[in-house]
Design a protein around this motif. Structure first.
Motif, short mmCIF file in Angstrom:
data_model
loop_
_atom_site.label_atom_id
_atom_site.label_comp_id
_atom_site.label_asym_id
_atom_site.label_seq_id
_atom_site.Cartn_x
_atom_site.Cartn_y
_atom_site.Cartn_z
N UNK A 344 0.87 -1.17 0.00
CA UNK A 344 0.00 0.00 0.00
C UNK A 344 0.92 1.23 0.00
N UNK A 345 0.50 2.27 -0.68
CA UNK A 345 1.31 3.49 -0.75
C UNK A 345 1.88 3.88 0.63
N UNK A 346 3.16 4.21 0.67
CA UNK A 346 3.80 4.58 1.93
C UNK A 346 3.65 6.06 2.24
N UNK A 347 4.25 6.50 3.34
CA UNK A 347 4.13 7.90 3.76
C UNK A 347 5.48 8.59 3.76
N UNK A 348 5.48 9.79 3.25
CA UNK A 348 6.70 10.59 3.27
C UNK A 348 6.46 11.89 4.00
N UNK A 349 7.51 12.70 4.02
CA UNK A 349 7.36 14.04 4.58
C UNK A 349 8.15 14.95 3.65
N UNK A 350 7.46 15.45 2.63
CA UNK A 350 8.15 16.30 1.66
C UNK A 350 8.65 17.55 2.36
N UNK A 351 9.92 17.83 2.15
CA UNK A 351 10.48 19.06 2.72
C UNK A 351 10.57 20.11 1.62
N UNK A 352 9.64 21.06 1.65
CA UNK A 352 9.69 22.18 0.72
C UNK A 352 10.64 23.20 1.32
N UNK A 469 13.91 15.43 -5.87
CA UNK A 469 14.30 16.81 -5.59
C UNK A 469 13.77 17.67 -6.73
N UNK A 470 12.66 18.35 -6.50
CA UNK A 470 11.98 18.99 -7.62
C UNK A 470 11.81 20.49 -7.42
N UNK A 471 12.03 21.24 -8.50
CA UNK A 471 11.72 22.66 -8.47
C UNK A 471 10.22 22.80 -8.64
N UNK A 472 9.57 23.56 -7.73
CA UNK A 472 8.12 23.68 -7.83
C UNK A 472 7.68 25.14 -7.84
N UNK A 473 8.39 25.94 -8.63
CA UNK A 473 7.90 27.29 -8.90
C UNK A 473 8.52 28.39 -8.05
N UNK A 474 8.58 28.18 -6.73
CA UNK A 474 9.21 29.20 -5.87
C UNK A 474 10.05 28.55 -4.79
N UNK A 475 10.27 27.24 -4.92
CA UNK A 475 10.97 26.47 -3.89
C UNK A 475 11.41 25.16 -4.49
N UNK A 476 12.23 24.46 -3.75
CA UNK A 476 12.55 23.08 -4.13
C UNK A 476 11.87 22.16 -3.13
N UNK A 478 12.16 18.48 -1.49
CA UNK A 478 12.94 17.26 -1.26
C UNK A 478 11.95 16.20 -0.81
N UNK A 479 11.75 15.20 -1.64
CA UNK A 479 10.66 14.26 -1.38
C UNK A 479 11.10 12.97 -0.71
#
Ligand code: ADP
Ligand code: MG
Length: 725
Positions: A344-352, A469-476, A478-479
């Motif tokens: 089942x899909x796991x859980x993360x804590x994306x750090x923007x 590690x994704x650029x999302x418009x005004x921040x990166x 870290x997933x």
């Protein structure tokens, strides 16, 4: 009742459960309660003499040392405020390297000679505490004879009152260090790294003409994923209770799609929980907005508004504690484990994260003129360089036994650390790279700061969910951080590698300008050089595809699948030199983090292995044998009656029972094996022997779950836990 009673009783209890009624005025507005329990700027402005207030502010904003007299005045005001809020105790709160939150509670009231009690709280009590540190991991930093650790007030993070039915507590955010001043916690390096990064960022900004800057800090907006399960089920699963994840459990029957719901259908009790948590978080000044958009059933997400890194880290820990407490109140358990349910899909804590300050906003926002865009591109290039050079360290910063279930397993995201820039930004860097090759003028090559840049992305619609590690418009974003982890460790790493990259950029620009190169041209040359040398870390494709690991290998990117592959990065020479240079960790501290990483890994898998053995032998096997006995009795009875019995079912259950017994024996042997006394050897044994032995036990048990009569099956099933809320 027979052995199946625990599960069946749990189901009955879940069905009968009545959630608690809302215990507060639903018409109350968030504004009325926001920050109600926080000793924040407004409270200080009201309660502190002007000079004291100013002095505290200058410590918060500019890092000035706190005057002891000021500390006394603050302590006194803080105590009065806390007593008015019903506090009876105060606690220094810190983040030891277990990843949990620790508190040492003391009473405000001290008995005096006439038999009454007096509320005491002096400046030095506010500023420093001495908890016994011997029960916290230190990775060799502290000899037992100097078991004392010191806590010290982090003035930049506001104190707050935590409510509890048994009395309220004034909580004071602190660092936790050894006698020799070495960090035993996550906050100390976070503050140090923030400072290092800020200094280097300010150098670059000055070159771009910014004067009288406020400090540049890093901002962090953590997105927290979590599961909720009914507590009756939770308590009927020793694995959930003791390891935070299920060590057994067959996937639900075919056709049961996991992703067929979530929007709209929030169970009422979950809504009640969300309202309650939101309110509590608001009182603590945590800017949270609960949401419900996760992939798996029973899975949810909350993303508080971003804040200064160290405050976000505090709030994140506080949020987890609050969630746990309030879930219980609503008859549920909140699971923060990265992989509570296999398959089942796991859980993360994306750090923007972004860099900036109140004046400038995020430095990762493209400007509306070429000059600002040039500055933006330098900061982006610094990220590209940092992630390329120190991808291994980023991976190590999120390494844990529980997070390995996500990162090593082709689940969001892969263990290879690459950067996603989005089409537009990738295209710009592409052009910059090519520009350096095509030197001839008049062929439309772009000149940063001179020619008009193409319109830069402000909010790229394309969201590559597979990139770590994704650029999302005004921040990166870290997933890779896991849902159970503190955001402090990844933030420390990001700050430090950014300090290094910004330092590098500033030096290059300085040197070029000193040689008489025009600044714009120096910027252009720097960008070209960085994208040429480090562009290999940019990957906009599908991170889950089978081709990516092959391609990544060609590019020389690391693929550190397990914690044990990642941890040595911490003690590699370049890493130690890096952290030492920016005064974030000394070498002893790096070694201690490595040792603690190993220790935690061994402990986690050890507990899971012993639980698997115990549950396999005392819960699963007896249920299967009971069923086998029933079938055997049936065959015998039919035989006695002269009816030809079908022995198929008996054979079907006997096979996996034999497999289970064999797997249990193997696991038992693996647990008893002598692995020497060296941590690395023990950790490798955990990974290479215990984990596979546990998988074999589980495989046999999961087959049995699908065969054994439902009324005999003792453990709440995946379906029950995930869908009954
Ligand atoms: P998504 O699901 O699209 O990734 P979310 O709204 O779930 O976005 O989460 C975004 C998170 O990023 C929030 O915590 C938000 O506060 C944070 N964030 C937004 N802007 C910034 C920024 N400039 N710096 C750091 N974090 C930011
Ligand atoms: Mg996100």
């Amino acid at each position: 009742m027979s052995g199946n009673s625990v599960r069946l009783q749990a189901i009955t209890d879940v069905e009968a459960y009545v959630p608690p009624a809302v215990s507060f005025d639903v018409n109350e507005t968030p504004g009325e309660i926001y920050g109600e329990n926080v000793f924040n700027k407004e409270v200080m402005l009201k309660r502190l003499p002007k000079s004291v207030y100013k002095s505290v502010m200058s410590t918060i904003e500019h890092g000035a040392t706190l005057d002891p007299l000021v500390a006394d005045a603050v302590a006194s005001a803080m105590k009065d405020w806390a007593l008015e809020k019903g506090a009876t105790h105060y606690a220094h709160v810190f983040y030891p390297l277990t990843g949990l939150t620790a508190e040492k509670h003391d009473s405000f009231f001290e008995p005096v000679s006439d038999g009454s009690a007096l509320a005491e709280f002096a400046g030095k009590t506010l500023v420093q505490g001495e908890p016994d540190a011997s029960s916290f991991p230190n990775g060799g930093l502290r000899n037992t004879f100097e078991a004392r650790g010191y806590t010290g007030w982090d003035v930049t993070s506001p104190a707050y009152v935590l409510e509890n039915p048994n009395g309220n507590t004034l909580c004071i955010p602190t660092v936790f260090v050894s006698m020799t001043g070495e960090a035993l916690d996550h906050r100390t390096p976070l503050l140090r790294s923030q400072k290092a990064m800020g200094e280097q960022a300010e150098r670059i900004l000055k070159m771009f003409g910014h004067e009288n800057l406020n400090h540049v800090v890093s901002f962090c907006g953590p997105e927290q994923e979590y599961f909720l399960v009914d507590r009756h089920f939770f308590l009927a699963r020793p694995d959930l209770l003791n390891a935070g994840r299920t060590l057994f459990g067959a996937k639900p029957p075919k056709g049961q799609e996991f992703d067929d719901h979530y929007f709209g259908a929030i169970p009422e009790r979950v809504l009640g929980f969300m309202m309650d948590t939101e309110r509590e978080l608001f009182k603590l000044g945590i800017p949270a907005k609960t949401r419900h958009n996760e992939v798996a059933p029973g899975q949810f997400e909350i993303a508080p508004m971003f804040e200064r890194g160290n405050i976000a880290a505090d709030h994140q820990q506080l949020l987890m504690t609050t969630f746990k407490t309030i879930a219980k109140k609503h008859g549920m358990e909140c699971l923060f484990h990265e992989k509570p349910f296999q398959g089942v899909n796991g859980s993360g804590k994306h750090v923007n994260f972004s860099l900036g300050n109140n004046e400038l906003g995020s430095l990762f926002v493209p400007g509306d003129n070429p000059h600002d865009n040039a500055q933006f591109l330098v900061f982006c290039a610094a990220v590209i360089r940092a992630v390329h050079l120190y991808g291994g360290l980023l991976r190590a910063s999120v390494a844990s036994a529980s997070n390995d279930h996500r990162l090593g397993a082709n689940e969001a995201p892969p263990a290879i650390i690459s950067i996603f820039l989005g089409d537009q930004l990738a295209d710009i860097f592409d052009q910059i790279a090519k520009g350096s090759l095509k030197t001839s003028k008049g062929r439309g090559t772009m000149k940063i700061g001179v020619d008009t840049l193409p319109v830069l992305p402000t909010d790229p619609g394309d969201r590559n969910r597979t990139s770590p590690f994704a650029f999302t418009g005004n921040r990166f974003e870290f997933r890779a951080p896991g849902s159970l982890q503190t955001v402090a460790a990844p933030m420390v790493t990001i700050n430090t590698i950014m300090a290094d990259s910004l330092d590098y950029c500033a030096n290059e620009l300085d040197a070029a300008v000193a040689k008489g190169t025009d600044f714009d041209e120096a910027v252009q040359a720097l960008l070209t050089q960085i994208i040429t040398e480090h562009g290999d870390v940019v990957f906009n494709g599908d991170g889950y595809s089978a081709e990516w690991p092959i391609e990544a290998k060609k590019r020389g990117l690391l693929n550190l699948k397990t914690t044990l592959d990642a941890l040595p990065e911490l003690i590699s020479e370049p890493a130690m030199a890096l952290f030492e240079k920016y005064k974030v960790f000394n070498r002893r501290e790096m070694h201690s983090r490595y040792e603690i990483g190993l220790e935690q890994y061994i402990l986690t898998i050890g507990v899971e292995a012993r639980l698997t053995l115990e549950m396999g032998a005392t819960v699963v096997l007896p249920a299967a044998v009971r069923y086998q006995t029933e079938l055997a009795a049936n065959v015998a009875a039919l035989g006695a009656a002269g009816v030809e019995a079908d022995k198929g079912s008996l054979t079907e259950v006997s096979g996996p029972i034999a497999d289970l017994k064999k797997a249990l024996a193997t696991l038992k042997d693996a647990l008893a094996a002598d692995t020497g006394h060296e941590a690395l050897g023990e950790a490798e044994h955990a990974r290479d022997s215990l984990l596979p032995a546990m998988s074999a036990v589980r495989a046999a048990a999961d087959v049995l779950e699908e065969i054994v009569a439902d009324d005999l099956w003792p453990l709440p099933t995946y379906q029950e836990m995930l869908y009954m809320l």
